[in-house]
Write an enzyme that holds these catalytic residues in place. Structure first.
Site, PDB file in Angstrom:
ATOM      1  N   ARG A   1      41.255 -25.722  36.415  1.00  0.00           N
ATOM      2  CA  ARG A   1      41.946 -25.987  37.680  1.00  0.00           C
ATOM      3  C   ARG A   1      41.079 -26.795  38.645  1.00  0.00           C
ATOM      4  O   ARG A   1      41.215 -26.673  39.850  1.00  0.00           O
ATOM      5  CB  ARG A   1      42.410 -24.698  38.373  1.00  0.00           C
ATOM      6  CG  ARG A   1      43.506 -23.953  37.628  1.00  0.00           C
ATOM      7  CD  ARG A   1      44.186 -22.947  38.562  1.00  0.00           C
ATOM      8  NE  ARG A   1      44.965 -21.971  37.786  1.00  0.00           N
ATOM      9  CZ  ARG A   1      44.902 -20.660  37.937  1.00  0.00           C
ATOM     10  NH1 ARG A   1      44.095 -20.142  38.847  1.00  0.00           N
ATOM     11  NH2 ARG A   1      45.650 -19.869  37.204  1.00  0.00           N
TER      12      ARG A   1
ATOM     13  N   ARG B   1      50.030 -35.223  46.641  1.00  0.00           N
ATOM     14  CA  ARG B   1      51.149 -34.424  46.131  1.00  0.00           C
ATOM     15  C   ARG B   1      52.212 -34.156  47.202  1.00  0.00           C
ATOM     16  O   ARG B   1      53.277 -33.601  46.895  1.00  0.00           O
ATOM     17  CB  ARG B   1      50.641 -33.061  45.650  1.00  0.00           C
ATOM     18  CG  ARG B   1      50.269 -32.905  44.185  1.00  0.00           C
ATOM     19  CD  ARG B   1      51.420 -32.765  43.209  1.00  0.00           C
ATOM     20  NE  ARG B   1      52.521 -31.936  43.643  1.00  0.00           N
ATOM     21  CZ  ARG B   1      52.582 -30.601  43.565  1.00  0.00           C
ATOM     22  NH1 ARG B   1      51.565 -29.932  43.076  1.00  0.00           N
ATOM     23  NH2 ARG B   1      53.651 -29.949  43.984  1.00  0.00           N
TER      24      ARG B   1
END
Length: 355
Positions: free
Chosen positions: A38, A51
């Site tokens: 991650r 994003r």
């Protein structure tokens, strides 16, 4: 095959002598390589910026966005490998399963798979289904140069659990009910998922990924005997399907201390270890012939520089006698982690492990 033991043109020769791939092959390294699960994502402000307004699964289908997010931690932290930005349910979405990632919840399957008739919905995955993966990996390998790119996929058991439960679970009662109560259906489901997973990894490798990691995030919910009988064959099928490419294969699960030997038997070159088992003990459980990856508790990163260095030193000391070691966290980076703590950790491991 090329001179470096990989299919010609598929593994960039620039990455072959990287510290990460050397460690995976259990060869001497100039320093212990580091990357983080991650690492591409939620802890980075630059990730949230790119994003913004883009749903998770949509972001996994935009090649230029995938490439940008994958590269962000390499630029910021100077890690020794990038991991392809995606999600384990991407191949399921690609073959037509109605799955979405709901913020604060995780993957949610609208119509769970629980009967033999439902298996027909799990068709084969083709490269055309995930053409954006091929494009994104091409962009990445051109940009990364000598830094290896790790491809990844979810393991059959974890995917099956999501599909059966309909979303995240702490008890897996529906999945285990099928595993115990209808072992033939269970075996056929995992076998089908093994084919889909292998196809997804092949697309990444053929596009230029230098290594792959299979995440069996939920395997720690299983007793060893159940894992051996009901899960290991499907995971082994995945690893066997990509063995001919000559790229290192990594296997990781959470809470899998009791399963480490069996996960090694599934056929990876590297076994990922979570933070619950020291690496020297993990090596005894896995046995010879495998590199290990791990395994700093990600919560330590909230404790301050001195504590992080102390715990990182413990990991390096426990790994001192290993045939090969890739430094990683014992699970993924937590969203509220200070990115600077990760950058400092990479520098610490590199400087402390110079050979």
């Amino acid at each position: 095959m090329s001179a470096n033991g990989s299919p010609a043109g598929q593994q960039p020769t620039a990455t072959y002598d990287s510290a990460f791939l050397k460690a995976c092959r259990r060869e001497p390294v100039p320093h212990t390589p580091v990357w983080f699960m991650r690492q591409a994502g939620r802890s980075l402000p630059e990730y949230h910026k790119v994003r913004e307004g883009v749903p998770m699964l949509e972001s996994c289908t935009r090649p230029e966005l995938i490439a940008e997010i994958t590269l962000q931690p390499v630029r910021r932290h100077h890690v020794d490998a990038a991991i392809y930005f995606s999600d384990i349910v991407v191949p399921l979405k690609a073959i037509g399963i109605d799955v979405d990632i709901k913020p604060g919840v995780g993957p949610v399957v609208a119509d769970p798979i629980r009967t033999r008739a439902d298996l027909a919905r799990l068709r084969d995955l083709t490269p055309e289904d995930v053409s954006y993966v091929t494009e994104a990996v091409g962009l990445l390998t051109a940009e990364l140069g000598a830094t290896p790119l790790i491809g990844f996929a979810g393991a059959p058991f974890t995917l099956a659990s999501y599909l059966i439960e309909g979303g995240p679970s702490r008890t897996y009662e529906n999945a285990k009910a099928i595993m115990y109560g209808d072992p033939e259906l269970w075996a056929d489901l995992l076998d089908r998922l093994a084919d889909i997973t292998a196809a997804f990894l092949k697309v990444q490798i053929e596009a230029g990924a230098s290594a792959v990691q299979l995440f069996d995030s939920w395997a720690g919910a299983l007793a060893p005997a159940d894992y051996r009988r009901s899960v290991l064959p499907a995971s082994a099928k995945v690893f066997d399907a990509v063995a001919g490419y000559g790229v290192p294969r990594i296997h990781f699960g959470v809470g899998t201390g009791e399963l480490l030997k069996l996960m090694g038997e599934a056929g990876p070159d590297v076994v990922g270890v979570d933070y619950r088992v020291p690496l020297d003990e993990a090596a005894r459980r896995v046995g010879p012939g495998k590199a290990l990856q791990g395994n700093l508790d990600p919560a330590v990163l909230f404790a301050g520089k001195e504590a992080v260095e102390t715990k990182a030193r413990e990991v390096l000391d426990a790994a001192a006698g290993l045939e090969g070691h890739v430094f990683n966290l014992g699970h993924g980076v937590m969203p509220s982690t200070d990115p600077d703590a990760l950058t400092r950790l990479v520098e610490y491991v590199h400087t402390q492990s110079v050979r």
